[in-house]
Scaffold this motif. Structure first.
Motif, mmCIF file in Angstrom:
data_model
loop_
_atom_site.group_PDB
_atom_site.id
_atom_site.type_symbol
_atom_site.label_atom_id
_atom_site.label_comp_id
_atom_site.label_asym_id
_atom_site.label_seq_id
_atom_site.Cartn_x
_atom_site.Cartn_y
_atom_site.Cartn_z
ATOM 1 N N VAL A 185 34.635 49.924 70.914
ATOM 2 C CA VAL A 185 33.980 49.871 69.535
ATOM 3 C C VAL A 185 34.361 48.288 68.902
ATOM 4 C CG1 VAL A 185 35.417 50.411 67.247
ATOM 5 C CG2 VAL A 185 35.151 52.812 69.304
ATOM 6 N N CYS A 224 43.442 47.975 67.718
ATOM 7 C CA CYS A 224 42.687 49.567 68.058
ATOM 8 C C CYS A 224 44.557 49.769 68.838
ATOM 9 C CB CYS A 224 41.745 49.391 68.696
ATOM 10 S SG CYS A 224 41.389 51.588 68.569
ATOM 11 N N TYR A 257 35.100 57.701 68.140
ATOM 12 C CA TYR A 257 34.859 56.445 67.903
ATOM 13 C C TYR A 257 32.880 56.506 68.074
ATOM 14 C CZ TYR A 257 32.218 56.068 72.549
ATOM 15 O OH TYR A 257 31.508 55.846 74.009
ATOM 16 N N ALA A 281 32.978 56.327 64.167
ATOM 17 C CA ALA A 281 33.540 54.795 64.108
ATOM 18 C C ALA A 281 32.195 53.280 63.568
ATOM 19 C CB ALA A 281 34.324 54.253 65.051
ATOM 20 N N ILE A 282 31.218 52.898 64.296
ATOM 21 C CA ILE A 282 30.690 52.186 63.443
ATOM 22 C C ILE A 282 29.911 52.000 62.244
ATOM 23 C CG2 ILE A 282 28.870 50.442 64.124
ATOM 24 C CD1 ILE A 282 32.100 50.185 65.833
#
Length: 376
Positions: free
Chosen positions: A138, A165, A95, A98-99
């Motif tokens: 997230v 998610c 994570y 992830a962005i």
């Protein structure tokens, strides 16, 4: 409500350790597959400007992706790999990267579908069960970053209309449950996902997801073992060669790994690589064997095996589960037009896209009958 109530873009993303795999579709159902290298690196804004000024030719968007938000800039995928020598970051939590990966995928998809600089998006992703608790984090970070961020084609402003998610293997389980609901309501089922970085277990007790388990026992464990037993080998060359060589470790698929120039030395080096793969394969599955025995319930009616690594270890898994019925990848087949040679590696994210798309349709008050073959 009319179809204009649907988001302009729907994306399902798997932030894999070997590749970022995304399935994307515009409002009208027309999905396609985006696959990007897993590397991400923070870089100075000046380096971005230098790269853009020096760049010749016109590479595909996915091969020149970078994003800027919250006063930080990130090279993503192939650009991060070849220009800035970034690493896949396998020791970091998924994570954490992830962005920028999600922002880059949104930018690439926006270009493919000509969505402009301002649009709505629905995004779903999978995380290892051990990181599933970070799903809310997230979502909040992604929602904020999407509102305004920099890309090679300028500023994008994206409104996140829907987010979901699932733990790795969760979407596959949902597809299996939909297809076998009457049976699974009376069974104990294990969904085992073995990818490049992680191995995960989801246990379903008569239709209810009970425990999640995750470990770092992905295929990279075997690759690292081979590297330790050989000289000068790298993961990016070993992984495809090991898979192609198969259970019999066919030498013809390993010759490109040989570095020696002398013919006799080449033969010796090739044999060394074959031996290293054979031993590392046994060591690796022994680790998986011990972990599975520790975490799987004694009473198990059926098992779903998924992830690219299980295709490499078919004989071992058949032996391990010789008394338990196996569903390979949940009997889910990714359509040829989406596969792009990734095959079973896309099953979980493909299942996620189907589930998420239907959820978005319902929340947008669009009848499922308006969309053909989406749930097939």
């Amino acid at each position: 409500m009319a179809k204009k109530s649907l988001p302009d873009l729907t994306i399902a993303i798997d932030f894999g350790g070997s590749a970022t795999k995304a399935l994307v579709s515009p409002a009208e159902w027309n999905p396609l597959t985006l696959c990007m290298e897993p590397e991400v690196v923070v870089i100075d804004k000046g380096l971005i400007s230098s790269y853009e000024n020096e760049r010749l030719g016109q590479a595909e968007e996915r091969n020149r992706a970078w994003v800027g938000y919250s006063d930080r800039y990130y090279a993503v995928g192939y650009l991060a790999q070849y220009r800035f020598s970034a690493t896949p970051g396998l020791s970091e939590l998924k994570y954490e990267r992830a962005i920028p990966k999600a922002l880059a995928a949104v930018w690439v998809a926006a270009g493919r579908f000509n969505l402009g600089k301002k649009f709505n998006a629905a995004i779903a992703c999978v995380l290892p069960p051990g990181e599933y608790v970070d799903a809310a984090n997230v979502e909040s970070q992604l929602r904020e970053a999407l509102q305004c961020y920099q890309t090679p084609s300028g500023e994008l402003r994206v409104k996140l209309t829907h987010f979901n998610c699932k733990p790795e293997g969760g979407a596959t389980y949902m597809m299996v449950f939909r297809n076998q609901k009457p049976t699974l309501l009376n069974e104990v089922l294990a969904v085992i996902m073995v990818g490049y970085r992680n191995a995960s277990i989801l246990i379903s007790n008569r239709g209810e997801i009970g425990s999640f388990k995750t470990s770092d026992l992905g295929f990279v464990q075997m690759v690292d073992a081979v590297i330790q037993k050989t000289s000068g080998q790298t993961a990016d060359l070993l992984v495809p060669a090991i898979f192609r060589a198969g259970e019999n470790i066919e030498a013809k698929h390993l010759r490109r790994l040989v570095r020696s120039t002398d013919e006799e030395c080449r033969r010796a080096e090739l044999e060394q690589i074959r031996d290293a793969i054979a031993i590392s394969r046994k060591e690796y599955f022994l680790k998986l064997d011990n972990w599975l025995r520790e975490h799987l319930p004694r009473e198990l009616d059926e098992v779903v095996l998924c992830g690219g690594t299980v295709d490499y270890l078919v004989p071992e898994f058949k032996e391990f589960f010789q008394f338990t019925p196996i569903q390979w990848h949940g009997n889910i087949v990714v359509p040829d037009e989406l596969s792009q040679g990734l095959g079973s590696r896309l099953v979980d994210v493909y299942s996620l896209l189907i589930y998420f798309r239907q959820s978005v349709l319902k929340l947008s008050n669009v009848p499922l009958t308006n969309v053909v073959h989406e749930a097939s």
